[in-house]
Scaffold this active site. Sequence first.
Site, PDB file in Angstrom:
ATOM      1  N   ASP A  67       0.826  -1.214   0.000  1.00 40.44           N
ATOM      2  CA  ASP A  67       0.000   0.000   0.000  1.00 40.44           C
ATOM      3  C   ASP A  67       0.856   1.259   0.000  1.00 40.44           C
ATOM      4  O   ASP A  67       2.077   1.202   0.165  1.00 40.44           O
ATOM      5  CB  ASP A  67      -0.948  -0.003   1.220  1.00 40.44           C
ATOM      6  CG  ASP A  67      -0.248  -0.302   2.530  1.00 40.44           C
ATOM      7  OD1 ASP A  67       0.992  -0.251   2.580  1.00 40.44           O
ATOM      8  OD2 ASP A  67      -0.935  -0.590   3.529  1.00 40.44           O
ATOM      9  N   GLU A 143      -9.775  -1.371   5.130  1.00 41.30           N
ATOM     10  CA  GLU A 143     -10.397  -0.979   6.385  1.00 41.30           C
ATOM     11  C   GLU A 143     -11.696  -1.763   6.627  1.00 41.30           C
ATOM     12  O   GLU A 143     -12.334  -2.215   5.675  1.00 41.30           O
ATOM     13  CB  GLU A 143     -10.734   0.518   6.339  1.00 41.30           C
ATOM     14  CG  GLU A 143      -9.521   1.426   6.168  1.00 41.30           C
ATOM     15  CD  GLU A 143      -8.713   1.596   7.451  1.00 41.30           C
ATOM     16  OE1 GLU A 143      -8.833   0.758   8.366  1.00 41.30           O
ATOM     17  OE2 GLU A 143      -7.952   2.566   7.531  1.00 41.30           O
TER      18      GLU A 143
HETATM   19  C1  GLP Z   1      -0.541   0.775   8.534  1.00 42.26           C
HETATM   20  C2  GLP Z   1      -0.285   0.024   7.195  1.00 42.26           C
HETATM   21  C3  GLP Z   1      -0.405  -1.443   7.372  1.00 42.26           C
HETATM   22  C4  GLP Z   1       0.290  -1.826   8.648  1.00 42.26           C
HETATM   23  C5  GLP Z   1      -0.512  -1.334   9.825  1.00 42.26           C
HETATM   24  C6  GLP Z   1       0.140  -1.532  11.174  1.00 42.26           C
HETATM   25  O1  GLP Z   1      -1.543   1.697   8.444  1.00 42.26           O
HETATM   26  N1  GLP Z   1      -1.109   0.421   6.118  1.00 42.26           N
HETATM   27  O2  GLP Z   1       0.130  -2.104   6.229  1.00 42.26           O
HETATM   28  O3  GLP Z   1       0.385  -3.209   8.744  1.00 42.26           O
HETATM   29  O4  GLP Z   1      -0.948  -0.032   9.629  1.00 42.26           O
HETATM   30  O5  GLP Z   1       1.128  -0.607  11.434  1.00 42.26           O
HETATM   31  P1  GLP Z   1       2.145  -0.729  12.632  1.00 42.26           P
HETATM   32  O6  GLP Z   1       3.031  -1.880  12.301  1.00 42.26           O
HETATM   33  O7  GLP Z   1       2.897   0.571  12.641  1.00 42.26           O
HETATM   34  O8  GLP Z   1       1.358  -0.960  13.859  1.00 42.26           O
END
Ligand code: GLP
Length: 241
Positions: A67, A143
């Site tokens: 993404d 989401e």
């Molecule tokens: C983000 C990304 C995801 C990621 C998630 C968790 O928004 N789009 O791909 O896995 O949120 O993030 P974190 O590892 O910082 O908790």
Amino acid sequence: MRVIIEKDYEAMSKKAALLVASQVRLKEDSVLGLATGSTPIRMYNELIEMYEKDEIDFSEVKTFNLDEYCNLPSENPQSYHYYMNENFFNHVNIPEENINLLDGMTDNLKKESIEYDMKIKRAGGIDLQVLGIGPNGHIGFNEPAEKLNVKTHQVDLAQETIEANSRFFESKEDVPKKAITMGIATILKSNRILLLANGKNKAKAIKETVSGNVTTKVPSSLLQTHPEVTIIVDEEAAELI
Ligand code: GLP
């Protein structure tokens, strides 16, 4: 689903790196799906260390990132382009032409999305997709919703995600409101999936992923329908399992 519980973040990251490394050693031209966020940073460090010790060779590997935020140039330190270069690509020998990232700056997101799915298909599909997870169960930027868009597409970020990700920005207002993400079907078509989570704030999402109802309201629960999912969590994220 295979769930592996490791003591802490470091052990989780080491185990994840070993799994990615074994994929690349078994198939040198592996197609890897890669994730961003704070969770996989240490895993990338471990892979870089293996590369520096000549224990792994990425010269035939292809990558597709999950993404990207919309309207954040790749030079912006919060963009996932920047993140991937800093945390991984600049330190290993993946040829630049083998690296695929979604372009959130394009004025034709629809075309970008269709072409991305086609590129994945032409590469032979993803061998191993690495995933993090949002506290609301989002994977990539898929989401929670009544209906999910299955292919790569543009999304409006959930308020909860904007809040969760605001820790990386100066203020909540600076977090982009839109992003582009692989869709659920794009993710589920991968041969193998590796989901990582650490910390108490992921415990509820992990419980719902592993044993909750399969529902689009918790996108990660759809992973229950995939035959080859490994989840590696630390003890805190495993607290409610
Ligand atoms: C983000 C990304 C995801 C990621 C998630 C968790 O928004 N789009 O791909 O896995 O949120 O993030 P974190 O590892 O910082 O908790």
